[in-house]
Design a protein around this motif. Sequence first.
Motif, mmCIF file in Angstrom:
data_model
loop_
_atom_site.group_PDB
_atom_site.id
_atom_site.type_symbol
_atom_site.label_atom_id
_atom_site.label_comp_id
_atom_site.label_asym_id
_atom_site.label_seq_id
_atom_site.Cartn_x
_atom_site.Cartn_y
_atom_site.Cartn_z
ATOM 1 N N ALA A 1 110.535 17.996 93.597
ATOM 2 C CA ALA A 1 109.751 18.962 92.808
ATOM 3 C C ALA A 1 109.160 19.970 93.770
ATOM 4 N N ALA A 2 109.269 21.259 93.429
ATOM 5 C CA ALA A 2 108.725 22.285 94.322
ATOM 6 C C ALA A 2 108.249 23.479 93.517
ATOM 7 N N MET A 3 107.408 24.279 94.157
ATOM 8 C CA MET A 3 106.799 25.415 93.463
ATOM 9 C C MET A 3 107.571 26.702 93.761
ATOM 10 N N PHE B 1 106.737 19.643 96.916
ATOM 11 C CA PHE B 1 106.292 20.804 97.682
ATOM 12 C C PHE B 1 105.531 21.722 96.732
ATOM 13 N N PHE B 2 104.210 21.636 96.780
ATOM 14 C CA PHE B 2 103.416 22.419 95.837
ATOM 15 C C PHE B 2 103.248 23.874 96.281
ATOM 16 N N GLY B 3 103.478 24.135 97.562
ATOM 17 C CA GLY B 3 103.175 25.477 98.048
ATOM 18 C C GLY B 3 104.378 26.353 98.314
ATOM 19 N N ARG C 1 114.388 33.567 91.271
ATOM 20 C CA ARG C 1 115.502 33.114 92.125
ATOM 21 C C ARG C 1 115.238 31.709 92.652
ATOM 22 N N ASP C 2 113.972 31.434 92.946
ATOM 23 C CA ASP C 2 113.612 30.090 93.414
ATOM 24 C C ASP C 2 113.920 29.046 92.342
ATOM 25 N N VAL C 3 113.642 29.420 91.101
ATOM 26 C CA VAL C 3 113.896 28.473 90.001
ATOM 27 C C VAL C 3 115.397 28.196 89.922
ATOM 28 N N LEU C 4 116.164 29.281 90.013
ATOM 29 C CA LEU C 4 117.620 29.123 89.925
ATOM 30 C C LEU C 4 118.159 28.290 91.081
ATOM 31 N N LYS C 5 117.542 28.461 92.256
ATOM 32 C CA LYS C 5 117.962 27.676 93.423
ATOM 33 C C LYS C 5 117.825 26.187 93.137
ATOM 34 N N ILE D 1 116.744 14.124 89.843
ATOM 35 C CA ILE D 1 115.699 14.838 89.088
ATOM 36 C C ILE D 1 115.283 16.038 89.935
ATOM 37 N N ALA D 2 115.353 17.233 89.357
ATOM 38 C CA ALA D 2 114.986 18.439 90.111
ATOM 39 C C ALA D 2 114.041 19.275 89.256
ATOM 40 N N ILE D 3 112.868 19.573 89.822
ATOM 41 C CA ILE D 3 111.849 20.281 89.032
ATOM 42 C C ILE D 3 111.329 21.493 89.795
ATOM 43 N N ALA D 4 111.379 22.658 89.138
ATOM 44 C CA ALA D 4 110.654 23.814 89.652
ATOM 45 C C ALA D 4 109.359 23.846 88.854
ATOM 46 N N MET D 5 108.234 23.723 89.558
ATOM 47 C CA MET D 5 106.954 23.606 88.847
ATOM 48 C C MET D 5 106.421 24.983 88.446
#
Length: 493
Positions: free
Chosen positions: A415-417, A387-389, A422-426, A443-447
């Motif tokens: 992977a999401a943006m 989810f890039f957006g 707070r989004d990163v922590l989520k 695998i979990a990535i906050a871009m």
Amino acid sequence: MWLFGRKRNKKAAVPAEEVSREGSDTEYTPETEKGTAGETAGTALEQASAEAVSSPAQDSGGKTESGAAESSEEQACPDVQKAADVPGEESPAEVSAGTAEKIWEEEKASQEESFSLQKTEREAPFPQAAETAHTEELPEENADEETVPHGKKEVPPEETVRKVIPEEQLPRKEEAAAAPETDGETLTETAAPKTKTVSLYEWGRKNKKGKKGKKKKKAVPKKTVRLGQGERSVVLGEGMPKICVPITGRTLEEIVDQAANVASVFPDFVEWRVDCFEEIHPLEACPESGELPVNTVSSVFPAVDRALKKMADVLDGLPILFTIRTATEGGRIALYPEDYIGLLLHAAERPEVSAIDVEELRTDSDMEILTREIQARQKPVIGSAHFFGRMPKKPEQMELMNRISRTGADVLKLAAMPSDSRDVLKMMEMAEEENRLTDKPVIAIAMGKIGMVSRVSGALTGSCVTFGTVDAESAPGQIPVSTLRTILEALQG
Ligand SMILES: O=C1C[C@@](O)(C(=O)O)C[C@@H](O)[C@@H]1O
């Protein structure tokens, strides 16, 4: 800008994935033009399977005149960061993200009842996937987290918490004395003639029937997944998070150059981003044109094979993850379902390929069958969603992981943006939680820049792979391998 190139029968032109995610933005609808989803899924897979094993008609890399003409400027693999950052220009990922949001709004209502975070335990369909299994008892503190009601934190410190506890449920004196104290909070029996004080910690542990008084939870036994064979094979789901470097070259020459650079920094494995390789771009879907295709998927197999072979020679045994990131998920190519499937099945037959990335949430074909077909060819599947957006909320993230898991993928990747910290922590919290619930590596990535911490925190959250850079980054926020390694080692302790 993203959809150009090859012309194909209108009926098959629009990957249903795009239709379903882009909704009314897209001209075609799969329902009106393609028949039922089931029919489409079956046809795409059957057609692709047939082509995947067939030998190509030519060894030219599949370029026809029209394909060659269209593959020049427009088809050059644009810089990822650039695409994501240009204001006012909607990248496919942003389009997908907006529409994915809509889909989720609708789906949420129907999912609410059936929504469950419980995972069905699966047999590992891929024989190497279940290589080792271990059961870990959750550390004592975690058990207590489950035990102690969250509300306790809101109690004013000076106020005594009073609760009537039946005599038989109270711990014996000596036990109570031995029990470690919590942060000063106590439970005191007041109504009964005998007033006893016990620690909240002890109360929770003894009173298993209490509201939040739960039995100690066991972590789900973990399966690990081995990529590659021999000395340089790598096991996901154990030890330090593994470093993967994407190869994003557009030409064979660029690919080989990048492979050499990547090999020199000794990552754990590499990802070949095949969508960047311009020799497959004659397959690019063109929903606007509706004309018949000139190329078939098998016509690009020779070019793919050549690149794989050269890359493997340079990489000298480093496992290769084969990824086609499609436009809808932020990648460089829009593909017809049968071409996407055909390429992945072909890759599954190749000895140079160690694992395959499958965009498990595509709706234009049956990804579960594709996943099984790949596993039947002895290749593990990394099931992914991007989810890039936007950043899905945590329950949605968990449900996405659950859906990926239900397809049978061996490793689950999201992977999401993020838009804020707070989004990163989520995302990091989801990784930690999911890691306890599922038996599969996660695998979990906050871009993006703000999400960089999620790329180094695998030791804490359990996210088992991190993507680093040597030359070009394949997604925003990736960290150079040398830095990545130093931080990972420091955090591993
Ligand atoms: O899925 C991923 C993760 C990624 O998007 C990242 O954010 O590092 C990079 C991609 O190349 C890879 O396929």
